[in-house]
Scaffold this motif. Structure first.
Motif, mmCIF file in Angstrom:
data_model
loop_
_atom_site.group_PDB
_atom_site.id
_atom_site.type_symbol
_atom_site.label_atom_id
_atom_site.label_comp_id
_atom_site.label_asym_id
_atom_site.label_seq_id
_atom_site.Cartn_x
_atom_site.Cartn_y
_atom_site.Cartn_z
ATOM 1 N N GLU A 1 20.186 8.681 -0.286
ATOM 2 C CA GLU A 1 21.378 9.371 0.216
ATOM 3 C C GLU A 1 22.307 9.645 -0.961
ATOM 4 O O GLU A 1 22.581 8.744 -1.763
ATOM 5 N N ALA A 2 22.832 10.862 -1.064
ATOM 6 C CA ALA A 2 23.724 11.204 -2.164
ATOM 7 C C ALA A 2 25.027 10.419 -2.073
ATOM 8 O O ALA A 2 25.603 10.274 -0.999
ATOM 9 N N PHE B 1 5.655 11.545 -1.645
ATOM 10 C CA PHE B 1 5.946 12.523 -0.593
ATOM 11 C C PHE B 1 7.446 12.516 -0.344
ATOM 12 O O PHE B 1 8.050 11.451 -0.232
ATOM 13 N N ILE B 2 8.041 13.701 -0.311
ATOM 14 C CA ILE B 2 9.466 13.780 -0.010
ATOM 15 C C ILE B 2 9.694 14.731 1.165
ATOM 16 O O ILE B 2 8.994 15.744 1.302
ATOM 17 N N VAL C 1 0.829 -1.206 0.000
ATOM 18 C CA VAL C 1 0.000 0.000 0.000
ATOM 19 C C VAL C 1 0.867 1.262 0.000
ATOM 20 O O VAL C 1 0.527 2.269 -0.615
ATOM 21 N N MET C 2 2.018 1.210 0.680
ATOM 22 C CA MET C 2 2.911 2.360 0.780
ATOM 23 C C MET C 2 4.353 1.867 0.723
ATOM 24 O O MET C 2 4.644 0.747 1.132
ATOM 25 N N ARG C 3 5.242 2.701 0.215
ATOM 26 C CA ARG C 3 6.670 2.402 0.177
ATOM 27 C C ARG C 3 7.401 3.553 0.844
ATOM 28 O O ARG C 3 6.997 4.712 0.717
ATOM 29 N N ALA C 4 8.473 3.256 1.571
ATOM 30 C CA ALA C 4 9.297 4.290 2.191
ATOM 31 C C ALA C 4 10.758 3.919 2.010
ATOM 32 O O ALA C 4 11.145 2.764 2.200
ATOM 33 N N GLN C 5 11.534 4.905 1.622
ATOM 34 C CA GLN C 5 12.967 4.689 1.498
ATOM 35 C C GLN C 5 13.686 6.001 1.761
ATOM 36 O O GLN C 5 13.092 7.077 1.690
ATOM 37 N N VAL D 1 22.955 15.498 0.171
ATOM 38 C CA VAL D 1 21.503 15.444 0.325
ATOM 39 C C VAL D 1 21.041 14.058 0.791
ATOM 40 O O VAL D 1 21.586 13.036 0.377
ATOM 41 N N GLU D 2 20.070 14.062 1.688
ATOM 42 C CA GLU D 2 19.364 12.857 2.114
ATOM 43 C C GLU D 2 17.882 13.182 2.117
ATOM 44 O O GLU D 2 17.469 14.199 2.664
ATOM 45 N N ILE D 3 17.083 12.307 1.502
ATOM 46 C CA ILE D 3 15.651 12.547 1.346
ATOM 47 C C ILE D 3 14.880 11.309 1.750
ATOM 48 O O ILE D 3 15.179 10.209 1.291
ATOM 49 N N LEU D 4 13.878 11.495 2.603
ATOM 50 C CA LEU D 4 12.912 10.436 2.897
ATOM 51 C C LEU D 4 11.848 10.523 1.820
ATOM 52 O O LEU D 4 11.286 11.597 1.573
ATOM 53 N N GLU D 5 11.584 9.402 1.151
ATOM 54 C CA GLU D 5 10.595 9.361 0.078
ATOM 55 C C GLU D 5 9.548 8.302 0.399
ATOM 56 O O GLU D 5 9.886 7.166 0.711
ATOM 57 N N LEU D 6 8.281 8.687 0.336
ATOM 58 C CA LEU D 6 7.156 7.765 0.494
ATOM 59 C C LEU D 6 6.357 7.788 -0.796
ATOM 60 O O LEU D 6 6.247 8.834 -1.442
#
Length: 140
Positions: free
Chosen positions: A54-55, A74-75, A47-51, A117-122
């Motif tokens: 990281e550069a 979503f970031i 239903v959802m993915r999260a990762q 850069v580090e980004i949480l992505e859903l």
């Protein structure tokens, strides 16, 4: 436990705690990022993915215009910055602590990032395909 809650029936999700040292690196869309899977797709039945992205190095050139096949992406910028442009003509530099919701199928282009850069992505749903596309009229 029957899965019911005060508001109704609990979704068929499992509790998932992701410790950084135990989360695997996985393949991803960009060669300048390292991708860390947080196990949310498994815990939610896709239903959802999260990762976390990281550069490895900062971007050397824009990604090119593309769309993601999902309902939404979503970031949240954990560290550094990323610069994006969107089909509506807007351009945004998102820095540490900034967040954004990109509707699925919205054309966009990542222009530049910091070297750290580090980004949480859903994404919802969990599987999120990416397809290159033509830039919007007047944007090249």
């Amino acid at each position: 436990m029957d899965g019911s809650t005060a508001g109704g029936t609990r979704p068929d999700f499992r509790l998932k705690i992701a410790k950084k040292a135990e989360t695997p690196l996985v393949g991803g869309r960009r060669k300048f990022f390292r991708y860390r899977d947080l196990g949310i797709a498994d815990a939610t039945g896709g239903v959802m993915r999260a990762q976390v992205m990281e550069a490895i190095t900062g971007m050397t050139e824009p990604t090119g215009w593309h769309v993601h096949h999902c309902q939404a992406q979503f970031i949240y910028v954990l560290k550094g910055w990323v610069e994006l442009e969107f089909e509506d003509g807007s351009r945004h530099r998102m820095e540490t602590g900034d967040a954004g919701l990109i509707p699925g199928e919205m054309r966009h282009n990542e222009i530049a990032t910091s070297d750290d850069v580090e980004i949480l992505e859903l994404s919802i749903p969990g599987p999120m395909g990416t397809t290159p596309c033509e830039p919007p009229a007047g944007m090249g």
